[in-house]
Design a protein around this motif. Structure first.
Motif, mmCIF file in Angstrom:
data_model
loop_
_atom_site.group_PDB
_atom_site.id
_atom_site.type_symbol
_atom_site.label_atom_id
_atom_site.label_comp_id
_atom_site.label_asym_id
_atom_site.label_seq_id
_atom_site.Cartn_x
_atom_site.Cartn_y
_atom_site.Cartn_z
ATOM 1 N N ALA A 129 0.828 -1.209 0.000
ATOM 2 C CA ALA A 129 0.000 0.000 0.000
ATOM 3 C C ALA A 129 0.862 1.259 0.000
ATOM 4 O O ALA A 129 0.376 2.350 -0.298
ATOM 5 C CB ALA A 129 -0.930 -0.004 1.214
ATOM 6 N N ALA A 130 2.152 1.119 0.336
ATOM 7 C CA ALA A 130 3.045 2.277 0.329
ATOM 8 C C ALA A 130 3.725 2.462 -1.026
ATOM 9 O O ALA A 130 4.464 3.432 -1.230
ATOM 10 C CB ALA A 130 4.103 2.122 1.426
ATOM 11 N N ARG A 149 7.673 -0.357 6.987
ATOM 12 C CA ARG A 149 6.628 -0.081 7.991
ATOM 13 C C ARG A 149 5.276 -0.573 7.513
ATOM 14 O O ARG A 149 4.515 -1.168 8.274
ATOM 15 C CB ARG A 149 6.560 1.424 8.279
ATOM 16 C CG ARG A 149 7.714 1.932 9.100
ATOM 17 C CD ARG A 149 7.546 3.398 9.478
ATOM 18 N NE ARG A 149 8.811 3.891 9.981
ATOM 19 C CZ ARG A 149 9.506 4.887 9.444
ATOM 20 N NH1 ARG A 149 9.045 5.538 8.378
ATOM 21 N NH2 ARG A 149 10.657 5.233 9.957
ATOM 22 N N GLU A 150 4.976 -0.320 6.257
ATOM 23 C CA GLU A 150 3.688 -0.758 5.726
ATOM 24 C C GLU A 150 3.597 -2.284 5.733
ATOM 25 O O GLU A 150 2.629 -2.874 6.196
ATOM 26 C CB GLU A 150 3.512 -0.219 4.304
ATOM 27 C CG GLU A 150 2.274 -0.714 3.592
ATOM 28 C CD GLU A 150 0.977 -0.367 4.311
ATOM 29 O OE1 GLU A 150 0.921 0.690 4.961
ATOM 30 O OE2 GLU A 150 0.026 -1.178 4.233
ATOM 31 N N ILE A 165 13.350 -2.253 14.669
ATOM 32 C CA ILE A 165 12.961 -3.355 13.777
ATOM 33 C C ILE A 165 13.089 -2.909 12.319
ATOM 34 O O ILE A 165 13.600 -3.656 11.474
ATOM 35 C CB ILE A 165 11.520 -3.833 14.079
ATOM 36 C CG1 ILE A 165 11.444 -4.489 15.457
ATOM 37 C CG2 ILE A 165 11.044 -4.820 13.007
ATOM 38 C CD1 ILE A 165 10.033 -4.828 15.930
ATOM 39 N N VAL A 166 12.637 -1.706 12.041
ATOM 40 C CA VAL A 166 12.728 -1.201 10.660
ATOM 41 C C VAL A 166 14.187 -1.171 10.211
ATOM 42 O O VAL A 166 14.532 -1.588 9.101
ATOM 43 C CB VAL A 166 12.064 0.199 10.550
ATOM 44 C CG1 VAL A 166 12.380 0.845 9.203
ATOM 45 C CG2 VAL A 166 10.559 0.079 10.748
ATOM 46 N N ARG A 167 15.060 -0.708 11.096
ATOM 47 C CA ARG A 167 16.497 -0.690 10.762
ATOM 48 C C ARG A 167 17.012 -2.112 10.528
ATOM 49 O O ARG A 167 17.804 -2.365 9.616
ATOM 50 C CB ARG A 167 17.306 -0.051 11.896
ATOM 51 C CG ARG A 167 17.238 1.451 11.867
ATOM 52 C CD ARG A 167 18.354 2.066 12.741
ATOM 53 N NE ARG A 167 17.929 3.408 13.097
ATOM 54 C CZ ARG A 167 17.551 3.778 14.321
ATOM 55 N NH1 ARG A 167 17.615 2.926 15.324
ATOM 56 N NH2 ARG A 167 17.147 5.000 14.542
ATOM 57 N N ALA B 641 3.293 1.166 10.910
ATOM 58 C CA ALA B 641 3.015 2.267 9.986
ATOM 59 C C ALA B 641 2.657 3.565 10.708
ATOM 60 O O ALA B 641 2.636 4.622 10.097
ATOM 61 C CB ALA B 641 1.889 1.867 9.031
ATOM 62 N N ASP B 642 2.373 3.484 12.016
ATOM 63 C CA ASP B 642 2.029 4.689 12.774
ATOM 64 C C ASP B 642 3.253 5.422 13.301
ATOM 65 O O ASP B 642 3.131 6.558 13.766
ATOM 66 C CB ASP B 642 1.153 4.310 13.991
ATOM 67 C CG ASP B 642 -0.169 3.699 13.583
ATOM 68 O OD1 ASP B 642 -0.839 4.267 12.706
ATOM 69 O OD2 ASP B 642 -0.529 2.632 14.139
ATOM 70 N N ILE B 643 4.384 4.731 13.289
ATOM 71 C CA ILE B 643 5.536 5.239 14.048
ATOM 72 C C ILE B 643 6.683 5.657 13.124
ATOM 73 O O ILE B 643 7.178 4.855 12.335
ATOM 74 C CB ILE B 643 6.025 4.154 15.037
ATOM 75 C CG1 ILE B 643 4.905 3.812 16.028
ATOM 76 C CG2 ILE B 643 7.272 4.620 15.789
ATOM 77 C CD1 ILE B 643 4.420 4.971 16.884
ATOM 78 N N PRO B 644 7.095 6.917 13.232
ATOM 79 C CA PRO B 644 8.211 7.387 12.408
ATOM 80 C C PRO B 644 9.538 6.966 13.030
ATOM 81 O O PRO B 644 9.563 6.260 14.044
ATOM 82 C CB PRO B 644 8.057 8.903 12.496
ATOM 83 C CG PRO B 644 7.559 9.116 13.896
ATOM 84 C CD PRO B 644 6.637 7.939 14.181
#
Lengths: 180, 705
Positions: A129-130, A149-150, A165-167, B641-644
């Motif tokens: 979706a991103a 993130r998406e 986690i994203v990193r 997706a809510d967290i930058p």
């Protein structure tokens, strides 16, 4: 117990085939945990809302709480216990460990299973979706923070380890490319 | 009086202060770490709770026989056959009737456990619980909390606190901000649902639990079931988050009842809905804050009134006024709390109790004051920095809020900010920035520890600490390594076992400060013993410590961790969506033991704060009292997706009142987050948001597109 309420099934998990008798109501999650002793897969909500029970079914992400064990016959299931190559951690596990992509660790098996599949889904050109341009012939997009993130949003983490986690997923994705 | 300041003014050099990955990290990333419901037991039976479906009344019948006839069902525990409990048991040493499960036919609120069905398998227990017919005689329930509820009273636990003449200062102040702020019921929602296994073995009650302090839980359990404290052993090796909710849970009490009655090991794991219904929540608050200031923004008066609620069976007081106690100087300060008893579950501590909702009110009001006097919000706070405790007059142990504010402003780029609201647009988004300060209490509580030196040069540290995701296990080894002057590889640590002896629990941001003190003291004792002997015997030499007398000798001080948070948000006035684009928190929280895990914990607190600001709201049916959104789909907690990308860092701080200079970081990072976001939303839109969460509909109904 009358025979109609139980079933003999075989489940292929982490490369091994297990023959077991389960209550027909038993979820794949409970069969993994209670029948096979694979307690790395966690129960956070039992409703498919939190992602803690994420496993790979034929390489794709699945919440094991929303699937009955009797319906999982024929699938090739990979749980967190099957992600590492023996003693060698998977790059995603390595990155979670080194970048502190967790705190209490309870959502971690699900996050890691999800991340392993996210990297493959992205490499296979699946949009999210991103993704700005989702046409089949669109240029591949980088697996940047917004994409991660998406794609990881089905895995809740109440300790708030999302930033790390994203990193970790980004780093593992880079390393997977190098070693692929 | 002990003066520790001189003896430890220079922090020792060693591994403390350097980043280390978690000792249990490999187990956590491979799925090998075992949580309470993961530990197998021979002959294990499973228990499933049945919860009351009426808001108030009396149980008239329980259809036990039909359920006992179901496959695999071993027993049904209910008020007619449950073991009698000691009403004097409670976590804080006084009786908490919330723990008095299955003792009578009374129903004080929806969701109160009324029975436990135990069966051979979890599926059979669940089926039995679903089939159990319970009938009630319903009574009229009081379900809606409001600030003007006729039953409001001032609880003895939170009496009025004041200095100076608030009314006179407010009357004389040229600028007055007078606003109401509300916060909803919020739920801890730790990812691991509460689970316990209990069994009797070799004359002892053995418990594998998910809790924040195994010694305390074992002690309360022994009081509750009238057992000798030494009989009970509680362990909680890995805990999937707590945030205040994992004291002594209903699943534990019921598992102990069941194993006692049925002579089988029994595991009770709550479902997610049962976690919402039975493990407490942060109470809703309705706060009125009045700030009186002179034209330069110097505070003449802070008046902070809170109305909140508790259950009809136990008085728990959420105390937002705590934040006003020591954050700003003012000529006059007054803190008042009123409580209402309603037919809802007993609230409990949730991450930064008091200060989290309190800071939303106070720090929003400070932003409104900054606007009213035309002073920059950071500057306004600097102008009201206290030199001593604003009410108590006591000196601070250490305080570096100024450092948090100035370093935060510098790194965030605050100096370039245009203070006008509602003037930045980027496509459909309105942009704004906001900030808030935070504070949370620090200190050490009595704990014991033991360290054993082995002949092979290794050491075993034993302490009844808990690691609920904080990284405690790792931090304590770093402290022990420095205290013993050995590498971390020479140390093994045992925690989370009540047999290790008394220790403070993982709560109140006082775990690390309490446990590190006990460990350094035990290390000192051990080194003295080792100095007297030539060889270490095979069974080792053990040094021990109990910090109670050391802590008892401390002088009274104002002791707090501080922080300043900065947020940038984008608001779409046509959809109501609020996106936090970036967030920075700078903290002064004593000496930092393990930067890697400390940063994670601070970012985690801010993440929960964003969730509090934008998403979380426990909704109840006003007629029947049931929770409308008691699951993780209806009660949204922030997702990826809510967290930058959130940044957290710290400025120098050192608490001279404990040997390691530690203050806690578990709670201070959620204090101020919601206000920083709300203030940024105002800066973006020009409309104040005084009720949490700042949901889509709140934006839509208050903001002009």
């Amino acid at each position: 117990m009358p025979p109609t309420t139980r079933s003999d099934i075989s489940l292929r998990v982490n490369g091994e085939t297990h023959v077991l008798t389960v209550d027909n109501r038993t979820t794949l999650l409970d069969a993994l945990r209670e029948n096979l002793g694979l307690t790395g897969t966690k129960k956070g909500c039992d409703h498919g809302q939190c992602g803690a029970c994420t496993v790979l079914a034929d390489g794709r992400r699945a919440v094991s709480c929303l699937q009955l064990a009797v319906a999982a016959e024929g699938s090739d299931i990979t749980t967190i216990e099957g992600i590492a190559d023996g003693e060698d951690l998977h790059p995603v596990q390595e990155a979670f460990l080194e970048l502190d992509g967790y705190q209490c660790g309870y959502c971690t098996p699900g996050q890691i299973c999800s991340a392993v599949a996210v990297i493959k889904e992205h490499a296979a050109g699946w949009p999210s979706a991103a993704t700005a341009d989702v046409r089949p012939d669109a240029e591949p997009v980088p697996l940047d923070a917004a994409e991660i993130r998406e794609r990881m949003s089905g895995n809740l983490c109440r300790c708030g380890a999302y930033t790390a986690i994203v990193r970790a997923v980004a780093r593992a994705s880079d390393e997977t490319k190098v070693t692929a | 009086m002990t003066d520790l300041t001189e003896s430890i003014s220079a922090p020792p050099v060693g591994v403390v202060g350097t980043s280390h990955v978690r000792l249990e990290g490999r187990e956590k990333v491979t799925g090998a770490a075992r949580y309470a419901a993961d530990v197998p037991f021979e002959g294990l039976a499973h228990g499933s709770l049945v919860l009351a479906t009426v808001a108030r009344g009396r149980i008239t019948s329980i259809g036990v026989d039909d359920v006992l006839a179901m496959p695999g069902v071993l027993g049904v525990i209910h008020h007619g056959n449950a073991p009698r409990l000691n009403p004097e048991a409670g976590l804080l040493g006084t009786g908490d009737a919330t723990l008095q499960l299955l003792q009578d036919d009374r129903v004080p609120h929806v969701g109160r456990p009324v029975a436990l069905v135990v069966a051979e398998t979890a599926e059979q227990a669940r089926a039995g619980a679903d089939a159990l017919v319970v009938t009630y005689e319903e009574e009229e329930a009081d379900l809606v909390f409001s600030a003007d509820h006729p039953g409001s009273y001032t609880p003895a636990a939170a009496p009025e606190k004041h200095k100076g003449d608030v009314d006179a200062e407010l009357a004389a102040a040229p600028v007055v901000v007078d606003q109401r702020y509300t916060t909803p019921q919020e739920h801890h929602s730790a990812m691991e649902p509460h689970a316990s296994m209990a069994r009797w073995a070799d004359g002892r009650l053995e418990v594998v639990d998910s809790n924040q302090g195994s010694f305390l839980v074992s002690y309360v359990l022994s009081v509750l079931f009238r057992l000798d404290p030494g009989v009970v052993r509680v362990r909680a090796e890995h805990v999937g988050g707590g945030f205040g909710s994992k004291g002594i849970g209903p699943q534990l009490i019921l598992a102990v009842m069941a194993t006692t009655e049925l002579k089988r090991p029994v595991r009770v794991a709550l479902t997610r809905r049962q976690v919402f219904a039975t493990t407490g929540m942060r109470a809703a608050t309705d706060q009125r804050v009045r700030l009186g200031a002179d034209s330069t923004g110097r505070l003449r008066a802070i008046d902070h009134d809170t109305a909140t609620h508790t259950s009809t069976i136990h008085e728990f007081v959420e105390f937002p006024g705590e934040v006003t106690n020591a954050l700003y100087a003012a000529d006059a300060i007054r803190i008042r709390t009123s409580l209402v008893k309603v037919n809802l579950p007993t609230p409990t501590w949730m991450r930064a109790p008091g200060c989290a909702p309190g800071s939303f009110a106070l720090e929003s009001a400070m932003d409104e004051l900054a606007e009213a006097v035309g002073v920059d919000p950071v500057e306004l706070r600097l102008r009201n920095e206290p030199e001593v405790g604003p009410i108590s007059g006591l000196p601070f142990t250490s305080r570096n809020l100024v450092g948090c504010l100035t370093e935060g402003a510098r790194r965030f780029g605050w100096a370039d900010r245009d203070p006008r609201p509602g003037v930045r647009r980027e496509g459909r988004w309105l942009l704004g920035t906001g900030m808030a300060a935070g504070i949370y209490g620090a200190g050490s509580l009595p704990s014991t520890a033991a360290i054993t030196a082995h002949p092979d040069g290794t050491f075993t540290v034993g302490i009844g600490a808990a690691d609920i995701g904080t990284g405690a296990r790792t931090a304590l080894v770093l402290v022990a390594a420095d205290a013993l002057e050995v590498p971390t590889s020479a140390i093994r640590i045992d925690i989370a076992d009540s047999d290790l002896g008394q220790a403070w629990f993982a709560g109140g941001s006082r775990g690390t400060s309490s446990w590190t003190w006990a460990i350094t003291a035990a290390a000192t004792d051990l080194r003295e013993k080792l100095a007297d002997i030539a060889h270490i015997p095979a069974d080792g030499i053990t040094g021990r410590a109990d910090t109670a007398p050391l802590i008892g000798a401390l002088e009274q001080r104002e002791n707090h961790a501080h922080g300043a948070q900065f947020a940038e948000v984008a608001v779409d006035p046509s959809s109501g969506e609020v996106r936090v684009r970036r967030m920075l928190g700078i903290f002064a929280a004593g000496r930092i033991i393990n930067p890697l895990t400390t940063r994670s914990q601070l970012i985690g607190g801010m993440t929960m704060g964003i969730s509090m600001a934008l998403h979380e709201e426990g909704l109840r049916d006003a007629q029947f009292g049931g929770q409308v959104n008691g699951d993780l789909a209806g009660y949204h907690v922030s997702a990826h997706a809510d967290i930058p990308a959130i940044e957290a860092d710290w400025v120098p701080d050192y608490d001279p009142s404990n040997p390691s200079g530690v203050k806690g970081v578990g709670e201070v990072a959620i204090v101020g987050t919601a206000a920083a976001v709300a203030n940024a939303v105002w800066h973006a839109t020009g409309t104040r948001q005084r009720s949490l969460p700042i949901s889509l509909e709140r934006i839509l109904t208050t903001t002009n597109a």
